[in-house]
Scaffold this motif. Structure first.
Motif, PDB file in Angstrom:
ATOM      1  N   ARG A   3       0.832  -1.209   0.000  1.00 41.85           N
ATOM      2  CA  ARG A   3       0.000   0.000   0.000  1.00 41.85           C
ATOM      3  C   ARG A   3       0.865   1.257   0.000  1.00 41.85           C
ATOM      4  NH1 ARG A   3      -2.369  -4.075   2.588  1.00 41.85           N
ATOM      5  NH2 ARG A   3      -4.644  -4.379   2.460  1.00 41.85           N
ATOM      6  N   TYR A   4       1.962   1.209   0.731  1.00 43.96           N
ATOM      7  CA  TYR A   4       2.868   2.351   0.769  1.00 43.96           C
ATOM      8  C   TYR A   4       3.506   2.587  -0.595  1.00 43.96           C
ATOM      9  CZ  TYR A   4       7.222   4.896   1.748  1.00 43.96           C
ATOM     10  OH  TYR A   4       8.263   5.782   1.715  1.00 43.96           O
ATOM     11  N   LEU A   5       3.920   1.516  -1.269  1.00 46.82           N
ATOM     12  CA  LEU A   5       4.513   1.662  -2.599  1.00 46.82           C
ATOM     13  C   LEU A   5       3.500   2.238  -3.577  1.00 46.82           C
ATOM     14  CD1 LEU A   5       6.884   1.221  -4.530  1.00 46.82           C
ATOM     15  CD2 LEU A   5       6.057  -1.120  -4.886  1.00 46.82           C
ATOM     16  N   ALA A   6       2.251   1.750  -3.495  1.00 45.86           N
ATOM     17  CA  ALA A   6       1.201   2.289  -4.367  1.00 45.86           C
ATOM     18  C   ALA A   6       0.978   3.772  -4.088  1.00 45.86           C
ATOM     19  CB  ALA A   6      -0.097   1.513  -4.157  1.00 45.86           C
ATOM     20  N   LEU A   7       0.983   4.151  -2.823  1.00 36.15           N
ATOM     21  CA  LEU A   7       0.823   5.551  -2.437  1.00 36.15           C
ATOM     22  C   LEU A   7       1.928   6.407  -3.030  1.00 36.15           C
ATOM     23  CD1 LEU A   7      -0.351   7.859  -0.593  1.00 36.15           C
ATOM     24  CD2 LEU A   7       1.209   7.011   1.183  1.00 36.15           C
ATOM     25  N   TYR A   8       3.168   5.961  -2.927  1.00 35.97           N
ATOM     26  CA  TYR A   8       4.298   6.732  -3.417  1.00 35.97           C
ATOM     27  C   TYR A   8       4.248   6.899  -4.935  1.00 35.97           C
ATOM     28  CZ  TYR A   8       9.097   8.341  -4.049  1.00 35.97           C
ATOM     29  OH  TYR A   8      10.212   9.085  -4.389  1.00 35.97           O
ATOM     30  N   LEU A   9       4.039   5.802  -5.653  1.00 34.86           N
ATOM     31  CA  LEU A   9       4.042   5.858  -7.113  1.00 34.86           C
ATOM     32  C   LEU A   9       2.864   6.664  -7.657  1.00 34.86           C
ATOM     33  CD1 LEU A   9       5.088   2.192  -7.998  1.00 34.86           C
ATOM     34  CD2 LEU A   9       6.523   4.249  -7.975  1.00 34.86           C
ATOM     35  N   LEU A  10       1.685   6.488  -7.067  1.00 35.10           N
ATOM     36  CA  LEU A  10       0.527   7.256  -7.526  1.00 35.10           C
ATOM     37  C   LEU A  10       0.704   8.743  -7.241  1.00 35.10           C
ATOM     38  CD1 LEU A  10      -2.372   4.863  -6.487  1.00 35.10           C
ATOM     39  CD2 LEU A  10      -1.706   5.478  -8.822  1.00 35.10           C
ATOM     40  N   SER A  11       1.318   9.078  -6.113  1.00 29.77           N
ATOM     41  CA  SER A  11       1.578  10.489  -5.803  1.00 29.77           C
ATOM     42  C   SER A  11       2.534  11.091  -6.822  1.00 29.77           C
ATOM     43  CB  SER A  11       2.162  10.622  -4.396  1.00 29.77           C
ATOM     44  OG  SER A  11       1.259  10.179  -3.413  1.00 29.77           O
ATOM     45  N   GLY A  12       3.601  10.350  -7.146  1.00 29.90           N
ATOM     46  CA  GLY A  12       4.543  10.839  -8.138  1.00 29.90           C
ATOM     47  C   GLY A  12       3.905  11.001  -9.506  1.00 29.90           C
ATOM     48  N   LEU A  13       3.094  10.019  -9.912  1.00 30.25           N
ATOM     49  CA  LEU A  13       2.403  10.112 -11.197  1.00 30.25           C
ATOM     50  C   LEU A  13       1.375  11.235 -11.203  1.00 30.25           C
ATOM     51  CD1 LEU A  13       1.857   6.325 -12.011  1.00 30.25           C
ATOM     52  CD2 LEU A  13       3.358   7.920 -13.226  1.00 30.25           C
ATOM     53  N   GLY A  14       0.721  11.449 -10.061  1.00 32.39           N
ATOM     54  CA  GLY A  14      -0.236  12.552  -9.974  1.00 32.39           C
ATOM     55  C   GLY A  14       0.427  13.897 -10.173  1.00 32.39           C
ATOM     56  N   ALA A  33      -9.209   4.487  -9.007  1.00 30.06           N
ATOM     57  CA  ALA A  33      -9.793   5.788  -9.333  1.00 30.06           C
ATOM     58  C   ALA A  33      -8.700   6.840  -9.503  1.00 30.06           C
ATOM     59  CB  ALA A  33     -10.776   6.203  -8.240  1.00 30.06           C
ATOM     60  N   ALA A  34      -7.687   6.791  -8.638  1.00 35.44           N
ATOM     61  CA  ALA A  34      -6.573   7.742  -8.764  1.00 35.44           C
ATOM     62  C   ALA A  34      -5.834   7.533 -10.071  1.00 35.44           C
ATOM     63  CB  ALA A  34      -5.620   7.586  -7.576  1.00 35.44           C
ATOM     64  N   LEU A  35      -5.598   6.268 -10.431  1.00 36.41           N
ATOM     65  CA  LEU A  35      -4.902   5.978 -11.681  1.00 36.41           C
ATOM     66  C   LEU A  35      -5.741   6.406 -12.883  1.00 36.41           C
ATOM     67  CD1 LEU A  35      -2.320   4.744 -12.812  1.00 36.41           C
ATOM     68  CD2 LEU A  35      -3.480   2.525 -12.853  1.00 36.41           C
ATOM     69  N   ALA A  36      -7.054   6.218 -12.789  1.00 35.07           N
ATOM     70  CA  ALA A  36      -7.932   6.644 -13.878  1.00 35.07           C
ATOM     71  C   ALA A  36      -7.917   8.160 -14.045  1.00 35.07           C
ATOM     72  CB  ALA A  36      -9.361   6.155 -13.615  1.00 35.07           C
ATOM     73  N   ALA A  37      -7.904   8.900 -12.928  1.00 33.43           N
ATOM     74  CA  ALA A  37      -7.842  10.359 -13.003  1.00 33.43           C
ATOM     75  C   ALA A  37      -6.526  10.815 -13.626  1.00 33.43           C
ATOM     76  CB  ALA A  37      -8.004  10.955 -11.606  1.00 33.43           C
ATOM     77  N   ILE A  38      -5.442  10.134 -13.274  1.00 36.16           N
ATOM     78  CA  ILE A  38      -4.140  10.456 -13.852  1.00 36.16           C
ATOM     79  C   ILE A  38      -4.150  10.204 -15.355  1.00 36.16           C
ATOM     80  CG2 ILE A  38      -1.721   9.714 -13.931  1.00 36.16           C
ATOM     81  CD1 ILE A  38      -2.002   9.161 -10.873  1.00 36.16           C
ATOM     82  N   ALA A  39      -4.682   9.049 -15.754  1.00 33.80           N
ATOM     83  CA  ALA A  39      -4.755   8.717 -17.179  1.00 33.80           C
ATOM     84  C   ALA A  39      -5.625   9.716 -17.933  1.00 33.80           C
ATOM     85  CB  ALA A  39      -5.299   7.294 -17.346  1.00 33.80           C
ATOM     86  N   ALA A  40      -6.701  10.163 -17.316  1.00 34.88           N
ATOM     87  CA  ALA A  40      -7.590  11.123 -17.967  1.00 34.88           C
ATOM     88  C   ALA A  40      -6.868  12.441 -18.228  1.00 34.88           C
ATOM     89  CB  ALA A  40      -8.829  11.359 -17.110  1.00 34.88           C
ATOM     90  N   MET A  41      -6.100  12.926 -17.239  1.00 39.67           N
ATOM     91  CA  MET A  41      -5.347  14.165 -17.448  1.00 39.67           C
ATOM     92  C   MET A  41      -4.346  14.020 -18.579  1.00 39.67           C
ATOM     93  SD  MET A  41      -4.654  15.799 -13.662  1.00 39.67           S
ATOM     94  CE  MET A  41      -4.066  14.309 -12.853  1.00 39.67           C
ATOM     95  N   VAL A  42      -3.669  12.868 -18.629  1.00 38.92           N
ATOM     96  CA  VAL A  42      -2.676  12.642 -19.675  1.00 38.92           C
ATOM     97  C   VAL A  42      -3.341  12.592 -21.052  1.00 38.92           C
ATOM     98  CG1 VAL A  42      -0.990  10.996 -20.573  1.00 38.92           C
ATOM     99  CG2 VAL A  42      -1.097  11.469 -18.113  1.00 38.92           C
ATOM    100  N   LEU A  43      -4.465  11.919 -21.150  1.00 38.22           N
ATOM    101  CA  LEU A  43      -5.149  11.788 -22.429  1.00 38.22           C
ATOM    102  C   LEU A  43      -5.707  13.136 -22.899  1.00 38.22           C
ATOM    103  CD1 LEU A  43      -7.005   8.392 -21.945  1.00 38.22           C
ATOM    104  CD2 LEU A  43      -4.972   8.847 -23.333  1.00 38.22           C
TER     105      LEU A  43
END
Length: 285
Positions: A160-171, A268-278
């Motif tokens: 969970r911590y790794l997911a938090l870190y990577l999603l924050s960086g991608l965000g 949901a966080a990953l989907a929001a990130i993908a939406a911004m990129v697209l």
């Protein structure tokens, strides 16, 4: 006192504002046993022989439902090591490695034509999180990572911590790509660090800790973000928002549906990130 939802499970007549970090049951001040992260009830501290019956799949769990480990900072050490290794590689190879890994939307590089995220180089959203441009840059970020990371890793568990870190960086990268000029370069772990800072505030609120120190630190960092030059404020804000949202979903997920809620939050966080990129890629197309 009639509202059992705010009462200690061992003393129904006493108000309880803290939950045990292992079993998630509410405990009053007399039942609070200090632990490495948060507080535990006497029965969890005593172990399986303490008399309380736990669910078969619970065992010793963190406040977010992760497993306890002998080294609660292993993932933090690995992330720190990757950042340092990339820094050393840049020193050895030169700026050419930076131009191939840093984040920008679209930019002509010498005779190679147009490059950037808009040209399909989506990996830059992640690789830029591990790049740094000066000793002070990497030094401050790694010091912040070492200060914020281990307590969060102990509270969330490794995955969970790794997911938090990577999603924050991608965000942070996604918001930078969406808002910043396409030819402006961005790099650094600051977005992920701001995500950890937001997660720390969420965790402290969940454990009913004093919020003033972390809020003061957050305000101070936001002041620096918008007053210092050469800082990609988009990365800081993007990382902060995504990290706080992911952390909230993880630590407030109901025990019976914890994994499903946490997976949905990360998705949901990953989907929001993908939406911004697209959206940005379509704008630059």
């Amino acid at each position: 006192m009639n509202d059992q939802a705010v009462c200690c499970y061992r003393h129904p007549d006493r108000e309880a504002g803290v939950c045990c970090a292992r079993c998630d049951r509410r405990i009053c001040p007399d039942c609070m046993v200090s632990a490495s992260v948060g507080f535990q009830c006497p029965e969890c501290v005593a172990g399986p022989s303490g008399g309380a019956r736990r669910p078969a799949d619970s065992g010793p769990r963190t406040v977010a439902g992760g497993s306890h480990h002998a080294d609660p900072a292993l993932v933090t050490k690995i992330i720190l090591g990757i950042n340092v290794a990339v820094w050393i590689a840049v020193l050895a190879v030169g700026d050419d490695l930076v131009t191939r890994l840093e984040l920008f939307g679209r930019f002509p590089l010498s005779d190679d034509g147009l490059q950037g995220v808009a040209e399909g180089q989506w990996y830059r959203l992640l690789t830029s999180v591990f790049l740094h441009q000066s000793p002070a840059h990497i030094g401050f970020n790694m010091l912040s990572l070492w200060w914020l990371g281990p307590p969060l890793e102990a509270a969330f568990g490794r995955a969970r911590y790794l997911a938090l870190y990577l999603l924050s960086g991608l965000g942070g990268s996604a918001l930078t790509y969406l808002v910043a000029p396409p030819d402006s370069a961005s790099l650094g772990a600051s977005g992920a660090i701001f995500g950890l800072l937001g997660a720390t505030a969420v965790l402290m609120r969940r454990l009913n800790y004093d919020m003033r120190p972390v809020l003061a630190l957050l305000v101070l960092n936001l002041i620096f973000t918008f007053t210092w030059s050469n800082i990609a404020w988009q990365a800081h804000i993007g990382g902060l928002v995504v990290g706080s949202a992911v952390a909230y979903g993880m630590v407030h997920a109901p025990r019976g549906k914890r994994l499903a809620v946490q997976l949905f939050t990360c998705g949901a966080a990953l989907a929001a990130i993908a939406a911004m990129v697209l959206v940005r890629t379509f704008q630059l197309g």
